[in-house]
Design a protein around this motif. Structure first.
Motif, PDB file in Angstrom:
ATOM      1  N   HIS A 138      -8.174 -14.201   4.283  1.00  0.00           N
ATOM      2  CA  HIS A 138      -8.312 -12.963   3.522  1.00  0.00           C
ATOM      3  C   HIS A 138      -7.574 -11.767   4.141  1.00  0.00           C
ATOM      4  O   HIS A 138      -7.599 -10.683   3.566  1.00  0.00           O
ATOM      5  N   ILE A 139      -6.957 -11.923   5.282  1.00  0.00           N
ATOM      6  CA  ILE A 139      -6.211 -10.803   5.865  1.00  0.00           C
ATOM      7  C   ILE A 139      -4.729 -11.111   5.979  1.00  0.00           C
ATOM      8  O   ILE A 139      -4.023 -10.550   6.797  1.00  0.00           O
ATOM      9  N   VAL A 140      -4.296 -12.033   5.112  1.00  0.00           N
ATOM     10  CA  VAL A 140      -2.882 -12.369   5.128  1.00  0.00           C
ATOM     11  C   VAL A 140      -2.019 -11.222   4.631  1.00  0.00           C
ATOM     12  O   VAL A 140      -0.987 -10.918   5.225  1.00  0.00           O
ATOM     13  N   PRO A 141      -2.370 -10.494   3.554  1.00  0.00           N
ATOM     14  CA  PRO A 141      -1.513  -9.394   3.100  1.00  0.00           C
ATOM     15  C   PRO A 141      -1.403  -8.289   4.159  1.00  0.00           C
ATOM     16  O   PRO A 141      -2.325  -8.058   4.936  1.00  0.00           O
ATOM     17  N   ALA A 142      -0.234  -7.613   4.135  1.00  0.00           N
ATOM     18  CA  ALA A 142       0.010  -6.586   5.153  1.00  0.00           C
ATOM     19  C   ALA A 142      -0.937  -5.408   5.007  1.00  0.00           C
ATOM     20  O   ALA A 142      -1.357  -4.807   5.993  1.00  0.00           O
ATOM     21  N   TRP A 143      -1.307  -5.054   3.729  1.00  0.00           N
ATOM     22  CA  TRP A 143      -2.145  -3.873   3.544  1.00  0.00           C
ATOM     23  C   TRP A 143      -3.526  -4.058   4.164  1.00  0.00           C
ATOM     24  O   TRP A 143      -4.157  -3.095   4.568  1.00  0.00           O
TER      25      TRP A 143
ATOM     26  N   TRP B 283      -3.335  -2.880   7.770  1.00  0.00           N
ATOM     27  CA  TRP B 283      -3.318  -1.434   7.939  1.00  0.00           C
ATOM     28  C   TRP B 283      -4.627  -0.771   7.508  1.00  0.00           C
ATOM     29  O   TRP B 283      -5.098   0.160   8.149  1.00  0.00           O
ATOM     30  N   VAL B 284      -5.240  -1.293   6.437  1.00  0.00           N
ATOM     31  CA  VAL B 284      -6.465  -0.661   5.938  1.00  0.00           C
ATOM     32  C   VAL B 284      -7.672  -1.096   6.746  1.00  0.00           C
ATOM     33  O   VAL B 284      -8.470  -0.276   7.241  1.00  0.00           O
ATOM     34  N   LEU B 285      -7.856  -2.388   6.889  1.00  0.00           N
ATOM     35  CA  LEU B 285      -9.055  -2.895   7.538  1.00  0.00           C
ATOM     36  C   LEU B 285      -9.015  -2.721   9.057  1.00  0.00           C
ATOM     37  O   LEU B 285     -10.024  -2.351   9.661  1.00  0.00           O
TER      38      LEU B 285
END
Length: 244
Positions: free
Chosen positions: A212-217, A220-222
């Motif tokens: 679930h943390i594959v996307p770059a955003w 940066w967000v989490l």
């Protein structure tokens, strides 16, 4: 009789010893180092020879008076040095201030020992004059010297109390500065505690997190966003509490 004078060398005091021998016909003074008070008395007698034509007890009084009064400038310089050290301790309590403070305290203790002994001697002389029988009026002059010694002794006592207080101020100031440094270091260390937790949490290799943390955003967000908000929130809280 043995009397002591002093010379101030920096913040240290050098005690000078004078031996006085008084008989019915002569007065002899013995000292190893050159004596500035006695030299001053010689100049005074040269300008006013009548002083040497009076009785030997009076000449003895003149010698003693000059030797005793020579301590007043030393005490004034010690007082000025004590004030300077106290101001320096408030501004910058370093090891140099502590060393000077220790030297001053040692000098005051040495002077106190000397003045205490001389005061006791002249306390007895005020009731028993030296010299010819019936020359009791000389006790008035000895009382004058005794009063000077009492003033000097009280001044030394006051300086000792001031130096003890200055030592307490030094220790308190050093302790407060140490506590301030420890507080700042603790704040910096505390700032990294939640950051370490977050990096450790998001760094765990569980299938759910990895998936679930594959996307770059999400990084940066989490990760970065939460750590930044946590740091800002901590700094705001510490500022409100007055810790920084």
């Amino acid at each position: 009789m043995v009397l002591f004078t002093a010379e101030l060398e920096g913040s240290r005091v050098q005690i000078r010893e004078h031996h006085l021998y008084l008989s019915s016909q002569y007065l002899v003074s013995v000292h190893i180092e050159p004596s500035e008070p006695l030299q001053s008395l010689r100049e005074r007698i040269k300008s006013n020879p009548e002083l040497a034509h009076r009785s030997l007890p009076y000449l003895f009084y003149l010698v003693v008076d000059h030797l005793v009064d020579s301590l007043f400038p030393i005490l004034e310089k010690l007082d000025e040095s004590t004030d300077a050290v106290e101001d320096g301790i408030i501004l910058r309590p370093d090891t140099a201030a502590l060393s000077e403070l220790s030297d001053l305290k040692r000098a005051v203790v040495d002077l106190r020992k000397v003045l205490g002994a001389q005061r006791d001697v002249f306390q007895r002389l005020t009731t028993r004059a030296i010299g010819e029988v019936g020359d009791q009026e000389m006790s008035i002059y000895y009382r004058d010297v005794y009063d000077h010694l009492v003033r000097q002794y009280e001044t030394v006592d006051s300086l000792r109390d001031l130096l003890s207080t200055a030592m307490d101020v030094y220790l308190s100031t050093v302790s407060n500065r140490l506590n301030l440094r420890i507080t700042r270091l603790t704040v910096f260390a505390t700032l990294f505690l939640p950051l370490t937790f977050l990096t450790g949490f998001f760094g765990m290799n569980f299938a759910f997190l990895v998936g679930h943390i594959v996307p770059a955003w999400t990084f940066w967000v989490l990760a970065v966003g939460i750590m930044g908000l946590t740091t800002v929130g901590q700094l705001f809280y510490y500022r409100r509490r007055g810790w920084i």
